[in-house]
Design an enzyme around this catalytic site. Structure first.
Site, short mmCIF file in Angstrom:
data_model
loop_
_atom_site.label_atom_id
_atom_site.label_comp_id
_atom_site.label_asym_id
_atom_site.label_seq_id
_atom_site.Cartn_x
_atom_site.Cartn_y
_atom_site.Cartn_z
N ASP A 292 0.84 -1.20 0.00
CA ASP A 292 0.00 0.00 0.00
C ASP A 292 0.88 1.25 0.00
OD1 ASP A 292 -2.78 0.86 0.10
OD2 ASP A 292 -2.32 1.67 2.08
N GLU A 339 0.85 -0.65 -5.20
CA GLU A 339 -0.37 0.16 -5.18
C GLU A 339 0.04 1.54 -5.69
OE1 GLU A 339 -2.40 3.21 -4.42
OE2 GLU A 339 -1.66 2.86 -2.38
N ASP A 393 -11.43 0.21 -0.43
CA ASP A 393 -11.69 1.61 -0.12
C ASP A 393 -12.81 2.22 -0.98
OD1 ASP A 393 -9.91 2.00 1.97
OD2 ASP A 393 -8.25 2.50 0.65
#
Length: 495
Positions: A292, A339, A393
């Site tokens: 991430d 990501e 998300d």
């Protein structure tokens, strides 16, 4: 990555009689469903311990190495002789469609205490071997957890000698807490024993596990307490600078995340030992790792501690290439997914290309602007990327279509698909677009396969309440659910 498809489903979202998805029978059943549907990947969310003050977000943890004991299967503890059936008879009536973390933690704590009371560690060679092999992080985590429960405050507020890990003071207090410390080690042993069996079960069925790790760690964590020299802290061990992102299209004030930022100079002098240990540890847990906020390895936005917003932060360069060269030298492989969402600069792309890391594409982002040169539109995909209909998300595809998509977005989508749009089938339109693309790997949140609406969202960024709670019901996991996925998997050569 080989051409294939898979499903995104958090372990916590699985069915289970004990209030939260776990590593037990339903995890194996889900792997069976994936296998029958010829899926190649199961992507999960981080499995580290969560923090109640952080809303039990899997991206905020007290350890970058430990496992979340709430995910331990009580049924498998009975099977393996650590519990008996009467130990779990007093289970409360849990909700089936959401997680009540406080209730789960309270119940499982009592059950774990019963299991530990009868555990004879001196006769369990496997346990001793686990503790020896994982001592580099396990000892600090177990001590940290016991101390957290003892002082009930952030570690920076502990007595100075304990905060600063003074050997004599720490030895005296840990001796008093030895039973609590050993119980934490026991639970980590159980967690990783069950995780290892699940990974083997999946791999035997041809399913690769994709894990997820955040670039940063929480301040109130065993990692920062045990390794303060690799973070930007002052003499009182408090952060001098914290993480975030600058103002952008989504926020005029940026985002203030609050993690302590790395002291990359110190990490470089150590030849990135902590990162080598962290990535190596995760490569034993997963077949692929999604990192991430990958762009933070190239340059990160840091804000002086105490600032109310991220506006006054600045970009700071990080030694990305040197780090990944060192990781490559020390680890047999680097199966990492970057990501790379948001505004990504050319130097980040260059780093990804240099090491061959696939990035991400999200179909929900494809129709909010002109599709001709939008990298999230299927005709612009490359093979070396991972396509998602949406992520944890985002809203679900149906939720986006019903509540977020503007008229112009729907008009672009209509032109792109070339047929009328229906709320009842829009999820399958998106799944088909991903499946037929050139991308090697495509991943679908289970909510999109089910065609669920906004109520099934996993997370709403910027909020703390009511996130990470959604669970799938047993009746929703049926063989017929995967028939359509199997058909598309075959049609588009992803078997």
């Amino acid at each position: 990555m080989k051409r294939g498809s898979g499903v995104l489903l958090s372990i916590t979202s699985l069915p289970s009689p004990y209030g939260i998805g776990d590593l037990g029978p339903w995890a194996c059943k889900f792997a069976d469903f994936l296998h029958r549907a010829k899926q190649s990947y199961w992507q999960i969310l981080p499995i580290n311990p969560t923090i109640s003050s952080r809303g039990h977000s899997p991206y905020h943890s007290s350890s970058a190495f430990a496992g979340n004991k709430l995910l331990i299967s009580l049924e498998f503890m009975i099977r393996d002789g650590f519990l008996n059936k009467k130990d779990i008879k007093s289970a409360p009536r849990f909700k089936k469609n959401s997680v009540d973390y406080q209730m789960v933690a309270s119940y499982k704590k009592k059950v774990f205490e019963r299991a530990y009371e009868r555990f004879e560690r001196d006769t369990d060679d496997e346990y001793e071997d686990f503790c020896f092999k994982n001592a580099s992080w396990l000892d600090d985590f177990a001590i940290f957890t016991a101390l957290k429960n003892h002082f009930e405050t952030c570690w920076s507020e502990w007595p100075g000698k304990i905060r600063d890990r003074h050997p004599v003071a720490l030895k005296d207090l840990t001796a008093q807490l030895s039973d609590k410390i050993n119980m934490e080690k026991f639970l980590q042993y159980i967690f990783f024993k069950q995780w290892g069996m699940l990974k083997q079960y999946c791999n035997n069925k041809g399913i690769k596990l994709i894990g997820d790790i955040p670039i940063y760690v929480d301040y109130d964590s065993a990692d920062v307490w045990a390794n303060p020299e690799i973070f930007k802290l002052n003499g009182k061990k408090q952060p001098t600078h914290i993480s975030g992102v600058p103002p952008d299209y989504f926020s005029n004030s940026g985002q203030l995340w609050g993690h302590p930022v790395y002291k990359w100079g110190a990490l470089k002098k150590q030849r990135y030992g902590w990162w080598i240990q962290r990535i190596g540890h995760n490569l034993r847990l997963y077949d692929w790792i999604r990192i991430d906020h990958f762009r933070g390895f190239v340059a990160y936005w840091e804000i002086q501690a105490g600032k109310k917003t991220a506006v006054e932060g600045k970009w700071v360069k990080a030694p990305a290439k040197d780090l990944f060269n060192e990781l490559s030298r020390n680890l047999p492989r680097l199966p990492l997914i970057a990501e790379d969402l948001g505004v990504i600069t050319p130097d980040v792309r260059q780093l990804m290309d240099c090491f061959g890391f696939p990035g991400m594409r999200v179909l929900l982002f494809a129709f909010n602007e002109d599709t001709s040169d939008n990298i999230h539109a299927p005709h612009n995909y490359i093979k070396n990327c991972v396509v998602y209909t949406g992520t944890h998300d985002n809203n679900t595809v149906r939720g986006w279509f019903e509540n977020e998509a503007a008229a112009a977005d729907k008009k672009r989508l209509l032109s792109y698909l070339g047929h009328d749009l229906s709320v009842n089938s829009i999820n399958w339109d998106f799944i088909r677009l991903a499946m037929m693309s050139v991308s090697n790997a495509v991943i679908f949140p289970i909510q999109d396969i089910l065609g669920l609406g906004e109520a099934a969202r996993m997370n709403r960024p910027g909020t703390v309440e009511r996130n990470w709670q959604w669970r799938i019901l047993p009746k929703q996991l049926s063989s017929s659910l995967f028939d359509s996925i199997l058909k598309l998997t075959k049609i588009y050569g992803r078997v």
